[in-house]
Design a protein around this motif. Structure first.
Motif, PDB file in Angstrom:
ATOM      1  N   TRP A   1     -34.575 107.481 -13.156  1.00 52.80           N
ATOM      2  CA  TRP A   1     -34.424 107.888 -14.548  1.00 52.80           C
ATOM      3  C   TRP A   1     -34.046 109.357 -14.679  1.00 52.80           C
ATOM      4  O   TRP A   1     -33.802 110.041 -13.690  1.00 52.80           O
ATOM      5  CB  TRP A   1     -35.708 107.540 -15.307  1.00 52.80           C
TER       6      TRP A   1
ATOM      7  N   ASP B   1     -32.741 107.875 -20.750  1.00 52.12           N
ATOM      8  CA  ASP B   1     -33.107 106.654 -20.045  1.00 52.12           C
ATOM      9  C   ASP B   1     -32.524 105.458 -20.795  1.00 52.12           C
ATOM     10  O   ASP B   1     -32.535 105.425 -22.030  1.00 52.12           O
ATOM     11  CB  ASP B   1     -34.629 106.497 -19.966  1.00 52.12           C
TER      12      ASP B   1
ATOM     13  N   THR C   1     -36.505 101.245 -19.821  1.00 58.71           N
ATOM     14  CA  THR C   1     -36.880 102.074 -18.680  1.00 58.71           C
ATOM     15  C   THR C   1     -37.406 103.426 -19.154  1.00 58.71           C
ATOM     16  O   THR C   1     -37.069 103.888 -20.245  1.00 58.71           O
ATOM     17  CB  THR C   1     -35.683 102.329 -17.743  1.00 58.71           C
ATOM     18  N   GLY C   2     -38.204 104.069 -18.299  1.00 59.79           N
ATOM     19  CA  GLY C   2     -38.639 105.431 -18.562  1.00 59.79           C
ATOM     20  C   GLY C   2     -39.240 105.611 -19.934  1.00 59.79           C
ATOM     21  O   GLY C   2     -40.172 104.900 -20.330  1.00 59.79           O
TER      22      GLY C   2
END
Length: 354
Positions: A149, A172, A176-177
């Motif tokens: 990321w 990101d 995700t992240g």
């Protein structure tokens, strides 16, 4: 809720070793962690998150905050499947922000408003600017993929800002992240669209898009659709990667499944229903693409080489399938960067290339 899955940590070290080292961690320290990790999910001695976090804490005690952020980044790798991984991400952010005053570039943490259902949501993004930034250069949107990321790739993004004179807006991808999921092709396009609007206001109005791994899927999408002024695709899945009979390696099935929002390991039938909107064949059939650079390693076990070669012969498109390297050509990142800088200069896309 996120889920755990069966993955051998020794396999991840085999696949990701060069990424760990090329992103900035001393090889001796990586080797030490490699020799101690025996389990992917235990949060105790021998566990992945425990051993990487112990290394990170040691860096933090020495005031080596950027190294600590990198090590905590590997502690939370490959996804936030449990509380220990989520704690590692929180600690990574803390160390990253502590390191920020020492960056070679200017740094701003921004909250970008992006569409979410019928409303909007704020997505954290990091704006990196070269010395002397006055907003008269393009801005590069930049992201990694499902398991690597924006903070993990700081060194690469910093190098791009310093070499090109562009600002870099790092984010990101959905799922995700710090970007809420699940990952979805349409949501990803909406996110890029909102970030592009932000980026045009931050710079001189020109926007480039760099995507790495699954992020390369979204940069390919924006480049093929002509939504940005230029696009760089490194290891991006395009169409062959979304075939019904595709297989995964090195535990990638769990990273992808978590990003897609499953609370259990999906079966082939469930994935078959998910993949069609990700297939970029409809965009490939158009002739609307902006200048594009497409790079991957010939030995990629995650993305079929056809997803790189499909761009050969397109107008304003340069393609490199590098031998003797794998996914995203990670072991040859200096060569990838040189190809990228030469291409940016050739198209006069940055302030340094004007």
């Amino acid at each position: 809720m996120p889920y755990r899955w069966k993955v051998a940590p020794e396999d991840l070290f085999v696949e990701r070793y060069w990424q760990m080292v090329n992103n900035g961690l001393p090889s001796a320290d990586v080797d030490t962690v490699r020799s101690t990790v025996t389990d992917m999910w235990l949060d105790e001695p021998g566990g992945w998150v425990y051993e990487w976090s112990r290394l990170a804490a040691g860096y933090a005690e020495l005031g080596e905050h950027q190294l600590a952020a990198l090590a905590y980044g590997w502690a939370k790798f490959p996804t936030l499947a449990d509380d220990a991984k989520r704690t590692a991400l929180e600690r990574q952010l803390k160390q990253y922000l502590l390191a920020a005053p020492g960056f070679k570039v200017g740094f701003q943490r921004r909250a970008v408003q992006v569409p979410c259902g019928e409303g909007v949501t704020a997505v954290p993004a990091h704006f990196l600017t070269p010395p002397g930034w006055s907003g008269d250069a393009p801005v590069l949107l930049a992201s990694g993929g499902v398991d690597t990321w924006k903070m993990d790739l700081h060194g690469l993004f910093e190098a791009v800002a310093l070499r090109t004179g562009m600002g870099v807006l790092a984010f990101d991808i959905p799922g995700t992240g710090e970007c809420a999921g699940p990952m979805d092709s349409e949501d990803g396009a909406d996110l890029v669209g909102a970030l592009a609007i932000e980026a045009r206001a931050l710079g001189n109005g020109r926007v480039l898009h760099l995507g790495i791994s699954m992020g390369g899927h979204f940069s390919a999408c924006s480049g093929l659709a002509g939504d940005v002024d230029a696009a760089i695709v490194i290891g991006g899945p395009i169409e062959a990667a979304f075939a019904r009979d595709r297989t995964f390696a090195y535990g990638m099935e769990g990273s992808v499944g978590n990003a897609l929002g499953f609370d259990h390991e999906p079966n082939d039938a469930q994935l078959a229903r998910i993949w069609p909107p990700f297939d970029l064949r409809p965009l490939l059939n158009l002739n609307t693409n902006v200048p594009m650079l497409v790079i991957n390693g010939a030995g990629d076990v995650h993305v079929p080489r056809q997803d790189t070669l499909v761009f050969v012969g397109r107008r304003d498109t340069e393609v490199h399938l590098l031998p003797d390297t794998g996914h995203c050509a990670a072991s040859k990142m200096p060569q990838v960067l040189e190809l990228m800088f030469e291409w940016i200069d050739r198209y006069h896309l940055s302030s340094a290339g004007r």
